[in-house]
Write a protein that holds these residues in place. Sequence first.
Motif, PDB file in Angstrom:
ATOM      1  N   VAL A  45      -9.475  -4.921  10.750  1.00 20.10           N
ATOM      2  CA  VAL A  45      -9.441  -3.945   9.660  1.00 20.10           C
ATOM      3  C   VAL A  45      -9.598  -2.534  10.232  1.00 20.10           C
ATOM      4  CG1 VAL A  45     -10.589  -3.236   7.505  1.00 20.10           C
ATOM      5  CG2 VAL A  45     -10.538  -5.651   8.152  1.00 20.10           C
ATOM      6  N   GLU A  46      -8.738  -1.634   9.759  1.00 20.64           N
ATOM      7  CA  GLU A  46      -8.821  -0.236  10.212  1.00 20.64           C
ATOM      8  C   GLU A  46     -10.205   0.343   9.907  1.00 20.64           C
ATOM      9  OE1 GLU A  46      -5.427   2.349   9.302  1.00 20.64           O
ATOM     10  OE2 GLU A  46      -6.884   3.791   8.515  1.00 20.64           O
ATOM     11  N   GLY A  47     -10.786   1.022  10.876  1.00 17.75           N
ATOM     12  CA  GLY A  47     -12.101   1.639  10.678  1.00 17.75           C
ATOM     13  C   GLY A  47     -13.253   0.683  10.902  1.00 17.75           C
ATOM     14  N   VAL A  48     -12.953  -0.637  10.901  1.00 17.50           N
ATOM     15  CA  VAL A  48     -14.002  -1.636  11.141  1.00 17.50           C
ATOM     16  C   VAL A  48     -13.867  -2.207  12.555  1.00 17.50           C
ATOM     17  CG1 VAL A  48     -14.942  -3.879  10.420  1.00 17.50           C
ATOM     18  CG2 VAL A  48     -14.146  -2.240   8.706  1.00 17.50           C
ATOM     19  N   HIS A  49     -12.608  -2.584  12.905  1.00 12.97           N
ATOM     20  CA  HIS A  49     -12.360  -3.168  14.231  1.00 12.97           C
ATOM     21  C   HIS A  49     -11.655  -2.206  15.173  1.00 12.97           C
ATOM     22  CE1 HIS A  49     -12.770  -6.722  11.606  1.00 12.97           C
ATOM     23  NE2 HIS A  49     -13.230  -7.345  12.668  1.00 12.97           N
ATOM     24  N   TYR A  50     -11.011  -1.194  14.630  1.00  9.64           N
ATOM     25  CA  TYR A  50     -10.331  -0.205  15.476  1.00  9.64           C
ATOM     26  C   TYR A  50     -10.370   1.151  14.780  1.00  9.64           C
ATOM     27  CZ  TYR A  50      -6.287  -0.852  12.356  1.00  9.64           C
ATOM     28  OH  TYR A  50      -5.462  -0.915  11.257  1.00  9.64           O
ATOM     29  N   LEU A  51     -10.232   2.209  15.580  1.00 10.79           N
ATOM     30  CA  LEU A  51     -10.294   3.566  15.033  1.00 10.79           C
ATOM     31  C   LEU A  51      -8.941   3.924  14.398  1.00 10.79           C
ATOM     32  CD1 LEU A  51     -12.216   5.050  18.061  1.00 10.79           C
ATOM     33  CD2 LEU A  51     -13.082   4.931  15.709  1.00 10.79           C
ATOM     34  N   PRO A  52      -8.965   4.648  13.271  1.00 13.43           N
ATOM     35  CA  PRO A  52      -7.721   4.935  12.531  1.00 13.43           C
ATOM     36  C   PRO A  52      -6.660   5.646  13.374  1.00 13.43           C
ATOM     37  CG  PRO A  52      -9.637   5.506  11.210  1.00 13.43           C
ATOM     38  CD  PRO A  52     -10.164   5.117  12.550  1.00 13.43           C
ATOM     39  N   ASP A  53      -7.068   6.448  14.368  1.00 15.28           N
ATOM     40  CA  ASP A  53      -6.057   7.181  15.141  1.00 15.28           C
ATOM     41  C   ASP A  53      -5.633   6.447  16.416  1.00 15.28           C
ATOM     42  OD1 ASP A  53      -8.380   7.477  16.543  1.00 15.28           O
ATOM     43  OD2 ASP A  53      -8.328   9.672  16.637  1.00 15.28           O
ATOM     44  N   GLN A  54      -5.980   5.185  16.534  1.00 18.04           N
ATOM     45  CA  GLN A  54      -5.592   4.437  17.749  1.00 18.04           C
ATOM     46  C   GLN A  54      -4.101   4.125  17.778  1.00 18.04           C
ATOM     47  OE1 GLN A  54      -9.265   1.654  18.119  1.00 18.04           O
ATOM     48  NE2 GLN A  54      -7.828   1.032  19.712  1.00 18.04           N
ATOM     49  N   ASP A  55      -3.569   3.996  18.993  1.00 14.48           N
ATOM     50  CA  ASP A  55      -2.172   3.611  19.198  1.00 14.48           C
ATOM     51  C   ASP A  55      -1.948   2.205  18.605  1.00 14.48           C
ATOM     52  OD1 ASP A  55       0.295   2.853  20.140  1.00 14.48           O
ATOM     53  OD2 ASP A  55      -0.163   3.238  22.259  1.00 14.48           O
ATOM     54  N   MET A  86       0.676  -5.758   7.761  1.00 13.49           N
ATOM     55  CA  MET A  86       0.730  -4.745   6.714  1.00 13.49           C
ATOM     56  C   MET A  86       1.443  -3.538   7.323  1.00 13.49           C
ATOM     57  SD  MET A  86      -2.610  -3.524   4.623  1.00 13.49           S
ATOM     58  CE  MET A  86      -3.018  -4.781   3.463  1.00 13.49           C
ATOM     59  N   LEU A  87       2.576  -3.142   6.738  1.00 15.97           N
ATOM     60  CA  LEU A  87       3.366  -2.043   7.320  1.00 15.97           C
ATOM     61  C   LEU A  87       2.512  -0.785   7.458  1.00 15.97           C
ATOM     62  CD1 LEU A  87       6.566  -2.726   5.221  1.00 15.97           C
ATOM     63  CD2 LEU A  87       6.417  -2.928   7.723  1.00 15.97           C
ATOM     64  N   GLY A  88       2.765  -0.019   8.545  1.00 17.29           N
ATOM     65  CA  GLY A  88       1.975   1.186   8.799  1.00 17.29           C
ATOM     66  C   GLY A  88       2.860   2.343   9.185  1.00 17.29           C
ATOM     67  N   GLU A  89       2.261   3.320   9.876  1.00 22.80           N
ATOM     68  CA  GLU A  89       3.014   4.538  10.177  1.00 22.80           C
ATOM     69  C   GLU A  89       3.869   4.435  11.426  1.00 22.80           C
ATOM     70  OE1 GLU A  89       0.357   7.857  10.044  1.00 22.80           O
ATOM     71  OE2 GLU A  89       0.266   7.735   7.849  1.00 22.80           O
ATOM     72  N   ASN A  90       3.533   3.543  12.328  1.00 24.47           N
ATOM     73  CA  ASN A  90       4.322   3.436  13.557  1.00 24.47           C
ATOM     74  C   ASN A  90       4.496   1.966  13.937  1.00 24.47           C
ATOM     75  OD1 ASN A  90       5.621   3.785  15.936  1.00 24.47           O
ATOM     76  ND2 ASN A  90       4.284   5.442  16.664  1.00 24.47           N
ATOM     77  N   ASP A 113       3.961 -13.101   7.918  1.00 22.84           N
ATOM     78  CA  ASP A 113       4.276 -12.497   6.621  1.00 22.84           C
ATOM     79  C   ASP A 113       4.103 -10.987   6.735  1.00 22.84           C
ATOM     80  OD1 ASP A 113       5.009 -12.529   3.924  1.00 22.84           O
ATOM     81  OD2 ASP A 113       2.918 -12.556   3.255  1.00 22.84           O
ATOM     82  N   THR A 114       4.925 -10.224   5.972  1.00 23.55           N
ATOM     83  CA  THR A 114       4.853  -8.763   6.021  1.00 23.55           C
ATOM     84  C   THR A 114       4.703  -8.219   4.612  1.00 23.55           C
ATOM     85  OG1 THR A 114       6.290  -8.757   7.955  1.00 23.55           O
ATOM     86  CG2 THR A 114       6.052  -6.664   6.795  1.00 23.55           C
ATOM     87  N   VAL A 115       3.735  -7.298   4.434  1.00 28.40           N
ATOM     88  CA  VAL A 115       3.519  -6.676   3.121  1.00 28.40           C
ATOM     89  C   VAL A 115       3.343  -5.168   3.314  1.00 28.40           C
ATOM     90  CG1 VAL A 115       2.412  -8.717   2.099  1.00 28.40           C
ATOM     91  CG2 VAL A 115       0.999  -7.007   3.267  1.00 28.40           C
ATOM     92  N   SER A 116       3.430  -4.407   2.190  1.00 29.81           N
ATOM     93  CA  SER A 116       3.052  -2.993   2.277  1.00 29.81           C
ATOM     94  C   SER A 116       1.608  -2.875   1.802  1.00 29.81           C
ATOM     95  CB  SER A 116       3.977  -2.140   1.421  1.00 29.81           C
ATOM     96  OG  SER A 116       3.806  -2.496   0.075  1.00 29.81           O
ATOM     97  N   SER A 117       0.950  -1.807   2.216  1.00 26.25           N
ATOM     98  CA  SER A 117      -0.494  -1.735   1.971  1.00 26.25           C
ATOM     99  C   SER A 117      -0.810  -1.372   0.520  1.00 26.25           C
ATOM    100  CB  SER A 117      -1.128  -0.713   2.905  1.00 26.25           C
ATOM    101  OG  SER A 117      -0.894   0.585   2.419  1.00 26.25           O
ATOM    102  N   GLY A 118       0.074  -0.649  -0.161  1.00 25.86           N
ATOM    103  CA  GLY A 118      -0.231  -0.193  -1.510  1.00 25.86           C
ATOM    104  C   GLY A 118      -1.412   0.768  -1.519  1.00 25.86           C
ATOM    105  N   GLY A 119      -1.648   1.406  -0.372  1.00 29.24           N
ATOM    106  CA  GLY A 119      -2.726   2.396  -0.287  1.00 29.24           C
ATOM    107  C   GLY A 119      -4.065   1.815   0.143  1.00 29.24           C
ATOM    108  N   ALA A 120      -4.140   0.488   0.236  1.00 29.14           N
ATOM    109  CA  ALA A 120      -5.414  -0.123   0.637  1.00 29.14           C
ATOM    110  C   ALA A 120      -5.644   0.092   2.127  1.00 29.14           C
ATOM    111  CB  ALA A 120      -5.374  -1.619   0.338  1.00 29.14           C
ATOM    112  N   SER A 121      -6.873  -0.042   2.538  1.00 25.80           N
ATOM    113  CA  SER A 121      -7.222   0.054   3.955  1.00 25.80           C
ATOM    114  C   SER A 121      -6.442  -1.019   4.714  1.00 25.80           C
ATOM    115  CB  SER A 121      -8.723  -0.155   4.072  1.00 25.80           C
ATOM    116  OG  SER A 121      -9.126  -0.050   5.373  1.00 25.80           O
ATOM    117  N   ARG A 122      -5.919  -0.659   5.879  1.00 29.81           N
ATOM    118  CA  ARG A 122      -5.022  -1.549   6.603  1.00 29.81           C
ATOM    119  C   ARG A 122      -5.772  -2.763   7.164  1.00 29.81           C
ATOM    120  NH1 ARG A 122      -1.404  -0.301  11.060  1.00 29.81           N
ATOM    121  NH2 ARG A 122       0.448  -1.577  10.692  1.00 29.81           N
ATOM    122  N   THR A 123      -5.260  -3.955   6.893  1.00 24.97           N
ATOM    123  CA  THR A 123      -5.861  -5.206   7.356  1.00 24.97           C
ATOM    124  C   THR A 123      -4.768  -6.085   7.932  1.00 24.97           C
ATOM    125  OG1 THR A 123      -7.446  -5.093   5.544  1.00 24.97           O
ATOM    126  CG2 THR A 123      -7.208  -7.215   6.610  1.00 24.97           C
TER     127      THR A 123
END
Length: 293
Positions: A45-55, A86-90, A113-123
């Motif tokens: 989970v973003e912010g829990v297991h990795y930093l949001p600005d990580q590659d 969950m699709l992301g920015e890169n 499986d692939t989904v879009s986040s719908g604004g939720a925190s990336r998991t």
Amino acid sequence: MKGEADFIAALRAIAHHPAARMLNDDAAVLAIGSETLILTHDMIVEGVHYLPDQDPADIAWKLVATNLSDLAAKGAKPVGVLLGYMLGENDTRFLKGLRDILNTYDVPLLGGDTVSSGGASRTLGLTAIGTATSTTVPSRTAAMPGHGLYVTGRLGAAMMGFEALRNHIPNIDNTVYRRPIPRLTEGQALAPLVSSMMDISDGLLLDSWRLATASNVTLAIKSQCVPIAAPEERRYDALSWGDDYELLFTAASDTSLPVPATRIGEVKERNGAPLLLDSNPISDPAGLGYTHN
Ligand SMILES: Nc1ncnc2c1ncn2[C@@H]1O[C@H](COP(=O)(O)OP(=O)(O)O)[C@@H](O)[C@H]1O
Ligand SMILES: Cc1ncc(C[n+]2csc(CCOP(=O)(O)OP(=O)(O)O)c2C)c(N)n1
Ligand SMILES: [Mg+2]
């Protein structure tokens, strides 16, 4: 009910199948005909297991590596993985990291499986499938009094790397935090020789406490014997922060170990607390490692 431990405890009432190993292990162990499949699923989970600005390439690496680490703890050979994305920015960078780790360990991608986040925190999630390489698949439940307690590698490197990455400190290596190495070769070599084995994801002390509880023994640990990759004044943090993905195992003292590992203590008959840390009994797991609340 509150937090991860309570939820897993409640799930135990549902998970009756012997392959689930009472949800007391790193992976499920499912015999099918003459094969034994090893199955595991871990999420990040973003912010829990990795930093949001990580590659994103590093995020892909870590997602696969943490799951392969659970296979390693059972001495399994990977058969393939299924990705929950969950699709992301890169997404292109994610695919680069995914290709890197799957090529490095020669593991096929089987689906997902692939989904879009719908604004939720990336998991993101991953299921890893392996096959057992030894007739007895190491468990957390068979640590034997009289055996030694061992760990591979050095602990605290992920914590140091995380802090360096978060605080933008140069000259401190953060590779172990970003791209942990699953101990697959070591796990396969150790599996036929150990009385119990698990990986350390949540910190040596908490995972030792779990091993001791599952085996109904007391683990006596000498903290000074644990190799750390952190300054001496951070020793306790190095033993409890987590994310190091080394192997923790017990084996008879006269076992000739096929891989580098350090003896950090011994298995004793259960007498009071599950852990003796430098002779101090510890019976409450609070503060020993990482848990999700
Ligand atoms: N949501 C869940 N559904 C079913 N089993 C779960 C769930 N969460 C955890 N478990 C099981 O609980 C046990 C402990 O989980 P965990 O501490 O995450 O193991 P690990 O550190 O090896 O990933 C494992 O057997 C795992 O499969
Ligand atoms: C940004 C960030 N903050 C904090 C941590 C610390 N941390 C988060 S989860 C975790 C332990 C491992 O995660 P978990 O989901 O418990 O894995 P599992 O035990 O299921 O394999 C650690 C040390 C981190 N890795 N990254
Ligand atoms: Mg898990």
